[in-house]
Design a protein around this motif. Sequence first.
Motif, mmCIF file in Angstrom:
data_model
loop_
_atom_site.group_PDB
_atom_site.id
_atom_site.type_symbol
_atom_site.label_atom_id
_atom_site.label_comp_id
_atom_site.label_asym_id
_atom_site.label_seq_id
_atom_site.Cartn_x
_atom_site.Cartn_y
_atom_site.Cartn_z
ATOM 1 N N HIS A 48 -23.878 -18.766 95.341
ATOM 2 C CA HIS A 48 -25.260 -19.338 94.936
ATOM 3 C C HIS A 48 -25.459 -18.997 93.302
ATOM 4 C CE1 HIS A 48 -29.853 -19.396 94.514
ATOM 5 N NE2 HIS A 48 -29.774 -19.819 95.625
ATOM 6 N N SER A 49 -25.835 -19.891 92.440
ATOM 7 C CA SER A 49 -25.661 -19.843 91.159
ATOM 8 C C SER A 49 -27.139 -19.016 90.621
ATOM 9 C CB SER A 49 -25.680 -21.224 90.354
ATOM 10 O OG SER A 49 -26.835 -21.897 90.612
ATOM 11 N N GLY A 50 -28.143 -18.938 91.500
ATOM 12 C CA GLY A 50 -29.372 -18.428 91.385
ATOM 13 C C GLY A 50 -29.004 -16.706 91.333
ATOM 14 N N GLN A 51 -28.778 -16.574 92.795
ATOM 15 C CA GLN A 51 -28.480 -15.167 92.895
ATOM 16 C C GLN A 51 -27.436 -14.338 91.995
ATOM 17 O OE1 GLN A 51 -27.685 -14.380 96.966
ATOM 18 N NE2 GLN A 51 -30.045 -14.575 97.619
ATOM 19 N N HIS A 52 -26.245 -15.143 91.580
ATOM 20 C CA HIS A 52 -25.203 -14.382 90.900
ATOM 21 C C HIS A 52 -24.808 -14.924 89.576
ATOM 22 C CE1 HIS A 52 -24.265 -12.640 94.814
ATOM 23 N NE2 HIS A 52 -24.482 -13.719 95.294
ATOM 24 N N GLY A 53 -25.888 -16.123 89.171
ATOM 25 C CA GLY A 53 -25.654 -16.374 87.859
ATOM 26 C C GLY A 53 -25.889 -15.397 86.718
ATOM 27 N N GLY A 54 -24.927 -15.369 85.822
ATOM 28 C CA GLY A 54 -25.182 -14.246 84.680
ATOM 29 C C GLY A 54 -24.091 -13.368 84.714
ATOM 30 N N VAL A 55 -23.399 -13.029 85.977
ATOM 31 C CA VAL A 55 -22.545 -11.772 86.088
ATOM 32 C C VAL A 55 -21.172 -12.398 86.411
ATOM 33 C CG1 VAL A 55 -24.279 -10.243 86.532
ATOM 34 C CG2 VAL A 55 -23.257 -11.411 88.338
ATOM 35 N N PRO A 86 -33.653 -12.537 99.695
ATOM 36 C CA PRO A 86 -32.764 -11.283 100.328
ATOM 37 C C PRO A 86 -33.118 -10.110 100.023
ATOM 38 C CG PRO A 86 -31.464 -11.984 98.280
ATOM 39 C CD PRO A 86 -32.700 -12.891 98.176
ATOM 40 N N ARG A 100 -36.580 -16.718 89.318
ATOM 41 C CA ARG A 100 -36.137 -17.504 87.951
ATOM 42 C C ARG A 100 -36.543 -18.802 88.293
ATOM 43 N NH1 ARG A 100 -30.307 -15.102 85.958
ATOM 44 N NH2 ARG A 100 -29.575 -15.790 88.054
ATOM 45 N N LYS A 131 -29.117 -10.724 86.340
ATOM 46 C CA LYS A 131 -29.407 -11.598 87.374
ATOM 47 C C LYS A 131 -30.607 -11.970 87.546
ATOM 48 C CE LYS A 131 -27.264 -9.421 90.880
ATOM 49 N NZ LYS A 131 -26.878 -9.537 92.153
ATOM 50 N N GLU A 152 -35.439 -11.285 91.462
ATOM 51 C CA GLU A 152 -34.512 -12.261 92.222
ATOM 52 C C GLU A 152 -33.918 -13.270 91.325
ATOM 53 O OE1 GLU A 152 -32.796 -12.732 95.034
ATOM 54 O OE2 GLU A 152 -32.471 -15.010 94.471
ATOM 55 N N GLY A 153 -32.526 -13.806 91.379
ATOM 56 C CA GLY A 153 -32.175 -14.663 90.476
ATOM 57 C C GLY A 153 -32.353 -15.964 91.064
ATOM 58 N N GLY A 154 -32.565 -16.213 92.163
ATOM 59 C CA GLY A 154 -32.734 -17.526 92.544
ATOM 60 C C GLY A 154 -34.157 -18.275 92.133
#
Lengths: 457, 457
Positions: free
Chosen positions: A213-220, B182, B196, B293, B396-398
Amino acid sequence: MDKILDSIETFKERYLEDLKEFLKISSVSADSNYEKDTRKCAEFLRDHCEKIGLENSRIFETKGYPIVYADYCHAPNKPTVLLYGHYDVQPPDPINLWETPPFEPTERNGSLYARGVSDDKGQVYCHLKAIQTWLKEEGNLPVNIKLLIEGEEEIGSPNLAPFINQNKEHLKADTALISDTPMYSPTRPSICYSLRGMVYIELFVTGPSHDLHSGQHGGVVQNPIQALAEIIGKLKDQDQKVLIPGFYDDVNPISESRSLEIRKLEIDESDYKKSMGVNTLVGEPDFSINERKWLRPTLDCNGIQGGYIGEGAKTIIPSKASAKISMRLVANQDPKKIVTLFNDYIQSIKPAGISIEIKEYAGAYPAVVDTTSEAITAGLAALKKAFGYNPILQGEGGTIPVVVDLKKILGLETVLMGFNLPDDGIHSPNERFKIDHYYKGIKASAIFFKELSERWG
Amino acid sequence: MDKILDSIETFKERYLEDLKEFLKISSVSADSNYEKDTRKCAEFLRDHCEKIGLENSRIFETKGYPIVYADYCHAPNKPTVLLYGHYDVQPPDPINLWETPPFEPTERNGSLYARGVSDDKGQVYCHLKAIQTWLKEEGNLPVNIKLLIEGEEEIGSPNLAPFINQNKEHLKADTALISDTPMYSPTRPSICYSLRGMVYIELFVTGPSHDLHSGQHGGVVQNPIQALAEIIGKLKDQDQKVLIPGFYDDVNPISESRSLEIRKLEIDESDYKKSMGVNTLVGEPDFSINERKWLRPTLDCNGIQGGYIGEGAKTIIPSKASAKISMRLVANQDPKKIVTLFNDYIQSIKPAGISIEIKEYAGAYPAVVDTTSEAITAGLAALKKAFGYNPILQGEGGTIPVVVDLKKILGLETVLMGFNLPDDGIHSPNERFKIDHYYKGIKASAIFFKELSERWG
C-alpha cells in the motif's frame, strides 16, 4: 530473358494470391501462443517449394522452430546461390491499431497489408516466384540454388549458426542472397553494405517481495519502477549518446569518403518525419541522419512494465518492474563485450533497496559486406532493369545475424538486395508491401540469376 | 454490557460466515469489468442492513457507484454517530500471486484471506455485527446511528462530497466513526490523529505516431519510454526527496513534542523489513520511519507501461508509454496546488521529440483530527476493554478523503478506530484480517457505543 519477364507479367496476379496464402499463417516466433501456426508455416513452405519444382524440399528440426531447405542444382560450372530468408514474423501487437487484421492480407491503395508481407514473407516469395517462372518456362535455372529459410529470425536466430555449422558441406555455395532490407526510396533501389548487430536484454527489478500500500509504506521503501526509471534515464543523454562506459571503444570511425557519399544521398527530412509521425528528429549532432541510423550504435527501450496497468487508480508500491532494452551495434563492436559492459554499468548505478536480474537474449554481430564482388554487380544490374532507376549502395540500421554467420562459417559474401520501402511499417501495425514492388522484386530476382550466371568466373 | 459481549462470543462463527458472503462479491470500483458485481454488492449490503434491524435502508444513486444508507435513531438525548465505510475493494492484481482466490474467502493460520477483508469490508462488518447484537439482545442502541457506506473509496470518492453536500440535514450527527486504518501492532490498538492526502496522476507520453522498427530508425527518434523514464528519474532524489519545485512549501513542520512521542513508539525495523520483503529501508534521513510514513509527503509510481510487454524479444521504438503516479500529501498541502506544480515541472523537464498528456484523478486533502474529544476518549476506552492492551494515538500514511469532507461540510470530528494490522496486506495479494481481531473489533464497536453514550454531554 524476355520470355521469363513476360511470363511473370502474365502470372503476377496468381503469384499475389499465392503470397496471401503464406501470409495467412500467423508464424509469430516470439510468442509461444503461436507455436502451432509457426510450425504449420514451415510445413506449408516446404510443400510450396516442392510444388514449384524445387528439389530435396525438407524440414530440418532444431531446438526451436524448424529450418526449411530446398535446392535445384542443375547448372554445372555455374555459381551456386544460397538464398536465405525467414518465414517467422514479428508479433502483431498492438493489434487494435491494425486497420485490417494482421493475418488477413488485404489490398489497399496499391499495397498489400499483412504482418510479415515486407519482413520477410513477401521478399522470400519474390525469389520463389522467380524460380517457379524459370522452371516453368525454361525447365532449368541459370544458376544453382540452395534455399535456407528459417523460423527464428525475429528472435535472434538462436539455432541457425549451429545448423549451418553442422551442415557446412550441404550448404556449400558461391554467394549468398538475402532480401530482407528496404530500398532507399521508390526511385532508389539499393544494395546494402552494412547491417547493425544487436544485443537484446531484459532487466528485472524487484523491490518489496509483494505489492505494498503506497499510503501505508510510501516514504520508506524503494519503488522498483522509480529505480528502473532512474537506471534507464542514465543509459543515454539528451543527444542519444549511450552512457555505458566503453560502449563506443570499438566503433569504427566513418571514413571521410563514405561520409561524403552518405551526405550526398537525397533525404527529405520533412517527409521522413511525417512517415514516422514525429515533429522533431533527435540524435548525435556530429552525424547526419543516415549515419546515425546506419553507422552509429544506438540503445532503445522496446518495452516496459510494472505495477498496476489496469484501468483507473490503484495505489501500490509494486514488487516488480521490468524493461526490454535493445542495442544496435556497428563494426567492430562485440555483442558479448557490450553485454558485459552493460551489466557492469547497471550494477554501478543500481539504486539502493532493489535487486536486479538481467536476462540476455541472442545477440548478433554487426556485418559489413564487400561491395566489389561480381554478385553485387549482378544485383545492381538486375535492380536497374527491374525497377528502371539507377541503384545505389547504402547502409542499414537493422540486424540480420545470419550475414555474419554465412561469412564466418561458410566464407560467403552476401548480396543484400531488398525490394520493400523504409515506410512499409515492418515491426509496426499495418505492415505493407507495394504490390508493384512485389512484381518488380520477382523480376529482379529472375534477372539476377541470369546476370550472375553470365558474369561469373 | 456483559450480555452483549457474551452474545457476540456465542454468535461469532455465524458473524464470520456472514462476512464471507459479503467478501465473495468482487466489488472492484477501479475496473469497469467489475461494474455488475460492484452494484450487486451495494444491494447486498442494503439488504443486510435491513435484515439486522437497521431502518431506512436504501441505496442512493450517484454519477458513479451507489451509496448505501441506513439508520437507527431511537436514543433521544444521546449522540448521533455517523458511521462511514466503503464496500468497494482494490483490484486483485497481480492475481497469480494469491495463494487462494481473492473472492473466495479462506481461513488460514487464524486469519481470513480475501480481497477487502481488512480494507474495508471486514471492518464495516465489525460495526454491523455490533449493531446486530445490540438490537437482538436489547432491542435498541445506546446511541443513534447513521450508516454511510460508499462504493468509490478506492478510486478517490469522486461522488461522495457532492452527496454529503446535498444531504446535510439527513446526515446530521455529533461525531463520525471510521474503521479503515490499522492498529499500530497486535499489542498496540490505536486511534489515528492524521491521514495523508493524495494526488493521483496518469502521465501519457507519445513519441512517433506508430511503433517503429528500432533498427531502421533507432538513433534519430525520441523513444517515449526513455523520455518517460527520464521524467520519472527527475521526480525524486536518492533520499526520496521530491524534486518538484515548491512541493514542500506548505508542509507543516513536525513539532518537537510530537516527534519525541513518535520516536518513543517501539518499532522493530528488522520485523518491519521482513514483513515487506525488503533488505533496506530508504527515505529522508532527517526523519524517523514513522515520521516518513505519517507526516511527510511522498511520491510513488504505481504503474508503468509501454511498448512490447509480451514474451520474448520485439525490436520497436514504441509510439506510447504511460505511468500512474501518486503523491501522498500532509497538512497543509493543497492537492490542487500540487497538481499545478507537478504539471509545471513536467513541462519544464520534458525531453525533446515527445508530447505529454496528463490525466488527473480525484485528489484528497490531508486530514488532522482533534484528539481531545469525548468520542476519542470513548474509543480509547473501548479499545482497551476489547483488546486488553493500552491503546495509543498514531498517524497514518494512507488517505481517507471523507474525513476532510465530514469536517468541512458537516462540521464533524472523526474517530479513526481500526482493527486490522499493518502487515495484513491491504492493496496487496493475500490480503487478510485476523479472525480474532474481527471478533474483538465487533466487541470494541459495541463497547464504543455504550462508552460514548455514557460520556456524552
